[in-house]
Design a protein around this motif. Sequence first.
Motif, short mmCIF file in Angstrom:
data_model
loop_
_atom_site.label_atom_id
_atom_site.label_comp_id
_atom_site.label_asym_id
_atom_site.label_seq_id
_atom_site.Cartn_x
_atom_site.Cartn_y
_atom_site.Cartn_z
N GLU A 38 39.91 44.18 23.37
CA GLU A 38 39.82 42.70 23.70
C GLU A 38 39.22 41.47 22.64
O GLU A 38 39.71 40.44 22.45
CB GLU A 38 38.80 42.47 24.97
CG GLU A 38 38.47 41.12 25.34
CD GLU A 38 37.47 41.10 26.70
OE1 GLU A 38 37.10 40.12 27.08
OE2 GLU A 38 37.21 42.02 27.14
N VAL A 39 38.31 42.25 21.80
CA VAL A 39 37.84 41.44 20.63
C VAL A 39 38.24 42.03 19.29
O VAL A 39 38.22 43.20 19.23
CB VAL A 39 36.28 41.56 20.93
CG1 VAL A 39 35.66 40.55 19.77
CG2 VAL A 39 35.65 41.28 22.24
N ASP A 40 38.73 41.03 18.46
CA ASP A 40 39.12 41.35 17.25
C ASP A 40 38.18 41.71 16.03
O ASP A 40 37.81 40.56 15.59
CB ASP A 40 40.20 40.37 16.76
CG ASP A 40 40.96 40.96 15.29
OD1 ASP A 40 40.72 42.09 14.92
OD2 ASP A 40 41.48 40.07 14.76
N LEU A 41 37.36 42.79 16.33
CA LEU A 41 36.08 42.79 15.50
C LEU A 41 36.29 42.86 14.24
O LEU A 41 35.52 42.52 13.27
CB LEU A 41 35.18 43.61 16.11
CG LEU A 41 34.49 43.60 17.54
CD1 LEU A 41 33.94 44.81 18.10
CD2 LEU A 41 33.39 42.57 17.42
N HIS A 42 37.53 43.63 13.89
CA HIS A 42 38.09 43.80 12.37
C HIS A 42 38.27 42.59 11.94
O HIS A 42 38.00 42.03 10.53
CB HIS A 42 39.07 44.91 12.20
CG HIS A 42 38.36 46.11 12.36
ND1 HIS A 42 37.48 46.84 11.41
CD2 HIS A 42 38.47 46.95 13.54
CE1 HIS A 42 37.19 48.13 11.98
NE2 HIS A 42 38.00 48.30 13.49
N GLY A 43 38.83 41.54 12.51
CA GLY A 43 39.19 40.25 12.07
C GLY A 43 38.00 39.38 11.87
O GLY A 43 37.99 38.53 11.19
#
Length: 206
Positions: A38-43
Amino acid sequence: MAVEAVVFDVGNVLIEWQPERYYDPRIGADRRRAMFAEVDLHGMNDDIDRGGDFQAVVYAWADKYPEWRKEIRMWHDDWLEMAKPEIPQSVRLLRALNKAGVRTLALTNFGIGTWAIATPVYAFLNEFSKAYVSGHMGVIKPEAEIYRQVEADSGIAPERLLFTDDRIDNINAAQARGWQTHVFDGPQGWADRLVAEGLLSAEQAR
């Protein structure tokens, strides 16, 4: 072409960087997979690596996803537990090169805030001839500009730089500029490459 400087990536070359592994025992693998889907943590981390304020970026992302607010904030609040452990043989290779008089450089996607946290803990990060840190440069790998800046600042011709990184996209970008490269898939392979290049003896590379 003779190597004039050896360039190290940091994450997964000198320090293990596996955020997913950090979260699994804390929130469970299923919940971790759901969060990363759900969350683009690497972005989010790319924003930090480009120079964004560490806490401000993470907390802003956390506020965008209330269901995951606590977990996302852990990226900042418990970051040193995420960025560990060091890779001992790689550290020994760095120090062996320095002792042998080989110029060593770091080229790493790292935030200004995270670098400030890491350098007092990991002494070897202060032992490069120079560290090129994306957060301070305002550009990240694999963008061509970051490699150009290293070339310009170091004064070393691309073909005289030997660069190791675990990510093939970063390696390909360096190759496109004429750098010598090594895909890092473990410290022993890197040690063997340094010996093959005549930069270290087999004894020095142990």
